[in-house]
Scaffold this active site. Structure first.
Site, PDB file in Angstrom:
ATOM      1  N   LYS A 129       0.821  -1.228   0.000  1.00 12.09           N
ATOM      2  CA  LYS A 129       0.000   0.000   0.000  1.00 12.09           C
ATOM      3  C   LYS A 129       0.846   1.266   0.000  1.00 12.09           C
ATOM      4  O   LYS A 129       0.588   2.203  -0.768  1.00 12.09           O
ATOM      5  CB  LYS A 129      -0.932   0.010   1.220  1.00 12.09           C
ATOM      6  CG  LYS A 129      -2.020  -1.026   1.196  1.00 12.09           C
ATOM      7  CD  LYS A 129      -2.944  -0.891   2.385  1.00 12.09           C
ATOM      8  CE  LYS A 129      -2.288  -1.245   3.705  1.00 12.09           C
ATOM      9  NZ  LYS A 129      -1.947  -2.673   3.819  1.00 12.09           N
ATOM     10  N   THR A 130       1.842   1.316   0.864  1.00 11.77           N
ATOM     11  CA  THR A 130       2.636   2.536   0.992  1.00 11.77           C
ATOM     12  C   THR A 130       3.388   2.847  -0.294  1.00 11.77           C
ATOM     13  O   THR A 130       3.370   3.983  -0.790  1.00 11.77           O
ATOM     14  CB  THR A 130       3.616   2.422   2.168  1.00 11.77           C
ATOM     15  OG1 THR A 130       2.879   2.289   3.387  1.00 11.77           O
ATOM     16  CG2 THR A 130       4.512   3.650   2.253  1.00 11.77           C
ATOM     17  N   GLU A 173      -3.625   6.115   1.406  1.00 10.70           N
ATOM     18  CA  GLU A 173      -3.398   4.730   1.773  1.00 10.70           C
ATOM     19  C   GLU A 173      -4.579   4.294   2.632  1.00 10.70           C
ATOM     20  O   GLU A 173      -4.852   4.892   3.669  1.00 10.70           O
ATOM     21  CB  GLU A 173      -2.078   4.604   2.538  1.00 10.70           C
ATOM     22  CG  GLU A 173      -1.709   3.191   2.889  1.00 10.70           C
ATOM     23  CD  GLU A 173      -0.287   3.083   3.426  1.00 10.70           C
ATOM     24  OE1 GLU A 173      -0.024   2.119   4.152  1.00 10.70           O
ATOM     25  OE2 GLU A 173       0.552   3.950   3.098  1.00 10.70           O
TER      26      GLU A 173
END
Length: 475
Positions: A129-130, A173
């Protein structure tokens, strides 16, 4: 600590003064930064100093060290407290806020408050995600979109984990660990993969996967979903989304992908690939980060930008300018011929992906890994798989479990992971004394080797210590 989401989610400009309990964390500091930039009066506190606090102080945000009910003295009726999930039940500031009847929000509601009025692009998934949020942000910045963004790590190009942009897009995010992603209302969503994790929150793998299906209901029916369909869980989710009438774009190397990624080439710290949208060839992208999983993340980010109407060349330049985020295969430095990297991987699939990338960077050198398991509950469930994934290294040092949000369990330690690493005797070391690990890594590493510190806890502090012992400096 679980704080319920209120029935009515207010925009940030209606929250009054906002105090963040746990402001030093990646998530809350990002929200605080955006609020402060938009003129919301913000304060906060944390139990220790963190790398996110100096830039907040530069914005004029008062950041207290330590928790004390007196830190809420400036708040009155109509003001708000946002609380980290890591807060303990007996946190004095939480207790004071509840006693006084202040508006108390979880971080998900705080993020939803700053999303209000924007077209939200939510990046979800078990892993990646990051990095994917960061890649999408860089691509859109290069394309001239000027989005607001909130990332779970520091974007190397900007030096921040969040920024309030002037455009109408909000790149976020969307974390599933505590159900936060079920609070947002994205115009579009990107799902990297779906594999069981955070079972302390969800209980079973079936419940975890069901949460992602529920997430589909949060997406604007006029929007779209991008999925990395090489992942079986994401491919299943894409099929459900299509059955519900949502526009879905599948990305990957597999035949079922709508946007195909081909001709992958990994050379040291770079990853190159070619993209085709259906029958239309778009071109080649050369990333400055290593690893197949990063290629898929970048391709998915590219597709979001394309479906929003931005051009391939602009988006490509943004992706190619991406130099990483802190703690995601981050180069810490080199000394005495030994390269030192640090990464956040803490799930078996993340470990496998990062070791594959690190192996490409190591070249002819050996890969020496120091791994710190994160969370007792995760180690209990996945400890054996963690150990099996670590077999891709040449030599492994396993630390004890990093405790966060949970109490220690004598039956669940780093030894569980170390004993599952299928490497010959003498190549796996279980070390309970964290302070002795840097010297051990120095003793193990040889010129040409790559040392990788791995995990979501304070293992990140060891890389600089290794470099110092080797006579070098941090990059």
């Amino acid at each position: 600590m679980r704080i319920p989401v209120p029935d009515e989610l207010l925009p940030a400009d209606r929250l009054g003064r906002v105090h963040f309990i746990g402001i030093g964390g990646a998530a809350l500091s990002a929200i605080a930064r955006i609020m402060a930039a938009r003129g919301v009066p913000v304060t906060g506190s944390d139990d220790h100093d963190t790398p996110f606090l100096p830039s907040l102080r530069d914005l004029g945000v008062t950041c207290h060290l330590g928790y004390d009910a007196a830190h809420l003295a400036h708040l009155g009726e109509g003001d708000t407290v946002v609380v980290t999930t890591a807060a303990r039940e007996d946190n004095p500031e939480v207790l004071e806020a509840q006693r006084r009847g202040l508006r108390v929000l979880p971080r998900s509601a705080g993020l939803a408050a700053v999303m209000d009025g924007s077209r939200v692009l939510a990046v979800a998934g078990t892993h990646g995600k990051t990095t994917t949020t960061s890649l999408l942000t860089m691509a859109l910045l290069e394309a001239g979109a000027d989005p607001t963004y909130a990332v779970g790590g520091v974007l190397s190009a900007t030096g921040h984990n969040a920024q309030a942009g002037d455009g109408d897009l909000f790149v976020a995010e969307a974390d599933e660990s505590d159900g936060a992603f079920l609070v947002y209302r994205p115009h579009a969503a990107l799902v990297t993969n779906v594999a069981a994790d955070h079972l302390d929150q969800w209980g079973t793998e079936e419940a975890y996967r069901a949460a992602f299906v529920e997430f589909l209901d949060r997406i604007d029916p006029a929007g779209f979903l991008v999925c990395c369909v090489d992942d079986p869980g994401a491919a299943d989710l894409a099929r459900v989304a299509r059955d519900r009438g949502l526009e879905v774009v599948g990305v990957g190397e597999s035949e079922g992908a709508d946007v195909h990624v081909t001709d992958l080439v990994f050379d040291g710290t770079t990853s190159a690939f070619t993209v085709a949208d259906g029958e239309t060839g778009l071109g080649r992208v050369i990333l400055q980060i290593p690893g197949r999983h990063y290629v898929l993340d970048a391709a998915a980010a590219l597709v979001v930008g394309l479906r929003l109407g931005y051009g391939f060349e602009d988006l490509r330049r943004g992706l190619e300018s991406f130099s990483g985020t802190k703690r995601r295969m981050e180069r810490k430095g080199e000394a005495a011929g030994v390269r030192v990297y640090d990464s956040y991987a803490h799930h078996p699939r993340e470990i496998a992906g990062d070791l594959q990338a690190a192996r490409a960077v190591a070249g002819e050198g050996r890969l020496v890994v120091a791994y710190q398991p994160h969370l007792v509950s995760r180690t209990r469930i996945f400890g054996v798989e963690m150990g099996q994934a670590l077999a891709a290294a040449d030599e492994v040092v396993v630390l004890d479990v990093y405790l966060a949000r949970e109490d220690a369990d004598a039956a669940v330690t780093g030894r569980l992971v170390a004993e599952a690493v299928p490497l010959p005797d003498g190549l796996v070391h279980y070390v309970e004394d964290r302070d002795s690990v840097p010297q051990l890594l120095v003793d193990l590493a040889e010129p040409g080797d790559l040392v990788l510190t791995l995990g979501a806890g304070d293992v990140t502090e060891l890389g600089p210590q290794v470099l110092s012992l080797l006579g070098g400096t941090v990059a």
